[in-house]
Motif scaffolding. Structure first.
Motif, PDB file in Angstrom:
ATOM      1  N   LEU A 124      41.772  36.030  34.310  1.00 52.29           N
ATOM      2  CA  LEU A 124      41.229  36.810  35.426  1.00 52.29           C
ATOM      3  C   LEU A 124      40.370  37.980  34.975  1.00 52.29           C
ATOM      4  CD1 LEU A 124      44.301  36.934  37.835  1.00 52.29           C
ATOM      5  CD2 LEU A 124      42.295  35.460  37.957  1.00 52.29           C
ATOM      6  N   THR A 125      40.309  38.246  33.666  1.00 59.21           N
ATOM      7  CA  THR A 125      39.577  39.410  33.169  1.00 59.21           C
ATOM      8  C   THR A 125      38.146  39.473  33.700  1.00 59.21           C
ATOM      9  OG1 THR A 125      40.951  39.393  31.182  1.00 59.21           O
ATOM     10  CG2 THR A 125      38.925  40.695  31.095  1.00 59.21           C
ATOM     11  N   PRO A 126      37.360  38.377  33.637  1.00 58.49           N
ATOM     12  CA  PRO A 126      35.981  38.472  34.153  1.00 58.49           C
ATOM     13  C   PRO A 126      35.906  38.699  35.663  1.00 58.49           C
ATOM     14  CG  PRO A 126      36.229  36.537  32.746  1.00 58.49           C
ATOM     15  CD  PRO A 126      37.609  37.084  32.996  1.00 58.49           C
ATOM     16  N   LEU A 127      36.973  38.394  36.378  1.00 57.91           N
ATOM     17  CA  LEU A 127      36.972  38.529  37.840  1.00 57.91           C
ATOM     18  C   LEU A 127      37.572  39.847  38.319  1.00 57.91           C
ATOM     19  CD1 LEU A 127      38.242  34.953  38.752  1.00 57.91           C
ATOM     20  CD2 LEU A 127      35.886  35.737  38.547  1.00 57.91           C
ATOM     21  N   ALA A 128      38.303  40.528  37.425  1.00 63.23           N
ATOM     22  CA  ALA A 128      39.003  41.763  37.801  1.00 63.23           C
ATOM     23  C   ALA A 128      37.994  42.885  38.037  1.00 63.23           C
ATOM     24  CB  ALA A 128      39.987  42.155  36.710  1.00 63.23           C
ATOM     25  N   PRO A 129      38.298  43.788  38.968  1.00 67.32           N
ATOM     26  CA  PRO A 129      37.413  44.930  39.213  1.00 67.32           C
ATOM     27  C   PRO A 129      37.280  45.772  37.947  1.00 67.32           C
ATOM     28  CG  PRO A 129      39.085  44.755  40.923  1.00 67.32           C
ATOM     29  CD  PRO A 129      39.446  43.779  39.844  1.00 67.32           C
ATOM     30  N   ALA A 130      36.114  46.390  37.780  1.00 69.21           N
ATOM     31  CA  ALA A 130      35.866  47.235  36.614  1.00 69.21           C
ATOM     32  C   ALA A 130      36.823  48.418  36.606  1.00 69.21           C
ATOM     33  CB  ALA A 130      34.424  47.734  36.636  1.00 69.21           C
ATOM     34  N   ALA A 131      37.318  48.785  35.442  1.00 70.52           N
ATOM     35  CA  ALA A 131      38.254  49.910  35.305  1.00 70.52           C
ATOM     36  C   ALA A 131      37.612  51.172  35.846  1.00 70.52           C
ATOM     37  CB  ALA A 131      38.645  50.093  33.846  1.00 70.52           C
ATOM     38  N   GLY A 132      38.361  51.889  36.679  1.00 67.91           N
ATOM     39  CA  GLY A 132      37.881  53.145  37.232  1.00 67.91           C
ATOM     40  C   GLY A 132      36.956  52.990  38.415  1.00 67.91           C
ATOM     41  N   GLY A 133      36.588  51.757  38.762  1.00 65.44           N
ATOM     42  CA  GLY A 133      35.695  51.534  39.901  1.00 65.44           C
ATOM     43  C   GLY A 133      36.442  51.696  41.207  1.00 65.44           C
ATOM     44  N   ALA A 134      35.736  51.645  42.297  1.00 67.13           N
ATOM     45  CA  ALA A 134      36.341  51.829  43.623  1.00 67.13           C
ATOM     46  C   ALA A 134      37.392  50.776  43.919  1.00 67.13           C
ATOM     47  CB  ALA A 134      35.259  51.793  44.700  1.00 67.13           C
ATOM     48  N   ASP A 135      37.260  49.610  43.302  1.00 67.15           N
ATOM     49  CA  ASP A 135      38.226  48.542  43.555  1.00 67.15           C
ATOM     50  C   ASP A 135      39.217  48.373  42.411  1.00 67.15           C
ATOM     51  OD1 ASP A 135      37.181  47.903  46.015  1.00 67.15           O
ATOM     52  OD2 ASP A 135      35.783  46.424  45.205  1.00 67.15           O
TER      53      ASP A 135
END
Length: 194
Positions: free
Chosen positions: A172-183
């Motif tokens: 799921l790493t490529p699909l996970a929201p970016a660290a610190g992003g709004a999501d």
């Protein structure tokens, strides 16, 4: 997409068989094919997670080639369609699909008002003929639940605030929201930030 966490394949398969018995008596029962796809996904990816999907996520799920349960008109070409694209196609050509594919459209009609149940996905296509011509980019790829997903989308059952449970094989790493992003996941609640 909201990532809940890891789950074992034994748990995934037990949940699938509880909701979709291989021996269930109904026309064109494809539960045995779906069980085979789950096993192939496990052999290919080796990891499973539980996720929650918004309506936008559901519309983006890539569907593999689908011959419409033996009907006369292909619903999904070999190159795939998203749930949103397939639903839009069905809306635009409802009478034609209903006449050409009575079993397939009957299944979709059956699920329009049914209770939500889990769907099964992967992060990339599995090595199977029905998936051979799909794009290989990371994303949400269907394993089981095509008729339910289309039925719920056609009936507009998922509201913007509602989420659907899915079990997904793969990284799921490529699909996970970016660290610190709004999501990004909230460390306190384990959920998405508001």
């Amino acid at each position: 997409m909201h990532i809940i966490g890891p789950i074992t394949f034994d748990e995934v398969r037990a949940r699938f068989h509880r909701d979709h018995p291989v021996g269930r008596a109904h026309e064109v029962n494809t539960n045995e094919d779906a069980d085979s796809a789950l096993r192939l996904a496990d052999a290919t990816f080796g990891t499973w997670s539980t996720i929650r999907l918004s309506r936008a996520d559901v519309r983006s799920v890539l569907l593999p080639w689908h011959l419409s349960c033996g009907g006369g008109r292909e619903l999904v070409p070999r190159t795939g369609l998203t749930v949103g694209q397939a639903a839009d196609l069905l809306r635009a050509h409802e009478a034609e699909f209903t006449a050409a594919n009575p079993v397939c459209t009957g299944k979709i009609a059956l699920f329009r008002d049914s209770a939500f149940s889990s769907i099964y996905l992967t992060t990339r296509p599995i090595p199977h003929d029905h998936y051979a011509d799909l794009p290989t980019d990371d994303g949400l790829v269907h394993l089981d639940g095509l008729h339910r997903l289309l039925a719920w989308e056609l009936a507009e059952r998922l509201s913007p605030s509602e989420e659907l449970t899915a079990y997904i094989a793969g990284d799921l790493t490529p699909l996970a929201p970016a660290a610190g992003g709004a999501d990004a996941p909230n460390a306190t609640t384990g959920g998405l930030r508001p």
